[in-house]
Design a protein around this motif. Structure first.
Motif, PDB file in Angstrom:
ATOM      1  N   GLY A   1      15.605 -39.235 -21.270  1.00  0.00           N
ATOM      2  CA  GLY A   1      14.924 -38.334 -20.605  1.00  0.00           C
ATOM      3  C   GLY A   1      14.002 -37.976 -21.420  1.00  0.00           C
ATOM      4  N   GLN A   2      13.360 -36.720 -20.965  1.00  0.00           N
ATOM      5  CA  GLN A   2      12.485 -35.285 -22.294  1.00  0.00           C
ATOM      6  C   GLN A   2      13.287 -34.915 -22.927  1.00  0.00           C
TER       7      GLN A   2
ATOM      8  N   GLY B   1      15.340 -31.837 -31.424  1.00  0.00           N
ATOM      9  CA  GLY B   1      15.328 -31.966 -30.041  1.00  0.00           C
ATOM     10  C   GLY B   1      16.031 -30.999 -28.819  1.00  0.00           C
ATOM     11  N   VAL B   2      15.196 -30.587 -28.053  1.00  0.00           N
ATOM     12  CA  VAL B   2      15.746 -29.954 -26.924  1.00  0.00           C
ATOM     13  C   VAL B   2      15.970 -30.525 -25.498  1.00  0.00           C
ATOM     14  N   GLU B   3      16.477 -30.682 -24.685  1.00  0.00           N
ATOM     15  CA  GLU B   3      16.741 -31.292 -22.853  1.00  0.00           C
ATOM     16  C   GLU B   3      15.434 -30.279 -22.405  1.00  0.00           C
ATOM     17  N   VAL B   4      14.402 -30.655 -21.457  1.00  0.00           N
ATOM     18  CA  VAL B   4      13.209 -30.232 -21.329  1.00  0.00           C
ATOM     19  C   VAL B   4      13.965 -29.320 -20.480  1.00  0.00           C
TER      20      VAL B   4
ATOM     21  N   ILE C   1       6.390 -26.464 -32.897  1.00  0.00           N
ATOM     22  CA  ILE C   1       6.878 -26.865 -31.908  1.00  0.00           C
ATOM     23  C   ILE C   1       6.199 -28.112 -32.014  1.00  0.00           C
ATOM     24  N   ALA C   2       6.538 -29.065 -31.194  1.00  0.00           N
ATOM     25  CA  ALA C   2       5.602 -30.728 -31.100  1.00  0.00           C
ATOM     26  C   ALA C   2       6.211 -30.717 -29.935  1.00  0.00           C
ATOM     27  N   ASP C   3       5.993 -32.224 -29.607  1.00  0.00           N
ATOM     28  CA  ASP C   3       5.520 -32.720 -28.643  1.00  0.00           C
ATOM     29  C   ASP C   3       6.415 -32.469 -27.489  1.00  0.00           C
ATOM     30  N   VAL C   4       6.579 -33.153 -26.359  1.00  0.00           N
ATOM     31  CA  VAL C   4       7.462 -33.950 -25.865  1.00  0.00           C
ATOM     32  C   VAL C   4       7.398 -34.900 -25.405  1.00  0.00           C
ATOM     33  N   VAL C   5       8.682 -35.741 -26.066  1.00  0.00           N
ATOM     34  CA  VAL C   5       9.218 -37.203 -25.817  1.00  0.00           C
ATOM     35  C   VAL C   5       9.736 -37.166 -24.766  1.00  0.00           C
ATOM     36  N   ASP C   6      10.242 -38.950 -24.440  1.00  0.00           N
ATOM     37  CA  ASP C   6      10.707 -39.326 -23.925  1.00  0.00           C
ATOM     38  C   ASP C   6      11.022 -40.200 -24.401  1.00  0.00           C
ATOM     39  N   VAL C   7      12.781 -40.302 -23.940  1.00  0.00           N
ATOM     40  CA  VAL C   7      13.896 -40.720 -25.184  1.00  0.00           C
ATOM     41  C   VAL C   7      14.643 -41.646 -24.470  1.00  0.00           C
TER      42      VAL C   7
ATOM     43  N   LEU D   1      13.398 -40.149 -37.126  1.00  0.00           N
ATOM     44  CA  LEU D   1      14.172 -39.606 -37.100  1.00  0.00           C
ATOM     45  C   LEU D   1      14.633 -38.482 -36.377  1.00  0.00           C
ATOM     46  N   LEU D   2      14.896 -38.153 -34.423  1.00  0.00           N
ATOM     47  CA  LEU D   2      14.483 -37.229 -33.761  1.00  0.00           C
ATOM     48  C   LEU D   2      16.327 -36.561 -33.406  1.00  0.00           C
ATOM     49  N   LEU D   3      16.413 -35.646 -34.553  1.00  0.00           N
ATOM     50  CA  LEU D   3      17.982 -34.978 -34.095  1.00  0.00           C
ATOM     51  C   LEU D   3      17.606 -33.893 -32.243  1.00  0.00           C
ATOM     52  N   ALA D   4      19.033 -34.932 -32.467  1.00  0.00           N
ATOM     53  CA  ALA D   4      19.500 -33.833 -30.944  1.00  0.00           C
ATOM     54  C   ALA D   4      20.141 -33.225 -30.601  1.00  0.00           C
ATOM     55  N   LEU D   5      19.713 -31.690 -30.578  1.00  0.00           N
ATOM     56  CA  LEU D   5      20.554 -30.182 -30.900  1.00  0.00           C
ATOM     57  C   LEU D   5      21.316 -30.102 -29.587  1.00  0.00           C
ATOM     58  N   ASP D   6      22.741 -29.732 -29.786  1.00  0.00           N
ATOM     59  CA  ASP D   6      22.904 -29.083 -28.693  1.00  0.00           C
ATOM     60  C   ASP D   6      23.025 -27.840 -28.271  1.00  0.00           C
ATOM     61  N   VAL D   7      21.967 -27.712 -27.493  1.00  0.00           N
ATOM     62  CA  VAL D   7      21.511 -25.869 -27.790  1.00  0.00           C
ATOM     63  C   VAL D   7      22.694 -25.229 -27.377  1.00  0.00           C
ATOM     64  N   GLN D   8      23.939 -25.852 -25.991  1.00  0.00           N
ATOM     65  CA  GLN D   8      24.699 -24.447 -25.955  1.00  0.00           C
ATOM     66  C   GLN D   8      25.742 -24.135 -27.458  1.00  0.00           C
ATOM     67  N   LYS D   9      25.980 -25.704 -27.541  1.00  0.00           N
ATOM     68  CA  LYS D   9      26.655 -24.254 -29.200  1.00  0.00           C
ATOM     69  C   LYS D   9      25.605 -24.219 -30.520  1.00  0.00           C
ATOM     70  N   ALA D  10      24.531 -24.397 -29.821  1.00  0.00           N
ATOM     71  CA  ALA D  10      23.506 -23.768 -31.037  1.00  0.00           C
ATOM     72  C   ALA D  10      23.274 -22.500 -30.742  1.00  0.00           C
TER      73      ALA D  10
END
Length: 150
Positions: A14-15, A27-30, A102-108, A138-147
């Protein structure tokens, strides 16, 4: 299903809204991002955990500001540099994350998802769902709930 499998975050595509923090790309989910703001005036909260930078008045709504550098065990932001505020919405509540820029919105793609790198220490490792290899980064996907959890 084993307990180990239950603890692993599912690979998702997703993004992701991406941002920089201490030289690394996260990154965090859009769908969690409500808005991005320039540095805001913070009201300190006495006796709050060190990761709580303070409270932000967001158009009359009081929003907790989490210092991600502290949550991820990174060194404090250099004096004189302002944080960028990412307001995320979880379960109907707004919480803000303080990041460097802030950076970009990326598709993963879910097929590019990997477990967190071994180089992450314990504190940061708990908050990272996994990583995506981008071109030269390398893009690290943050677990926003835990953060945002205490």
């Amino acid at each position: 299903m084993s307990a180990t499998a239950d603890l692993k975050a599912p690979a998702t595509g997703g993004q992701l809204a991406t941002f920089w923090l201490d030289g690394d790309l996260y990154g965090v989910e859009v769908e969690h991002v409500q808005e991005v703001l320039r540095s805001q005036k913070l009201t300190r909260v006495p006796l709050a955990p060190t990761a709580v930078a303070g409270l932000i008045n967001l158009r009359g709504q009081v929003v907790t500001a989490i210092e991600l550098r502290e949550r991820l065990g990174r060194k404090p932001r250099p004096e004189g540099t302002d944080a960028v505020v990412i307001v995320v919405r979880l379960h109907g509540e707004a919480v803000s994350l303080l990041v460097d820029s802030i950076a970009d919105v990326v598709d993963v793609d879910a097929t590019d998802f990997e477990t967190p790198p071994d180089t992450l220490d314990g504190k940061a490792r708990e908050l990272i769902r996994g990583a995506y290899k981008l071109s030269g980064q390398l893009l690290l996907a943050l677990d926003v709930q835990k953060a945002v959890s205490a």
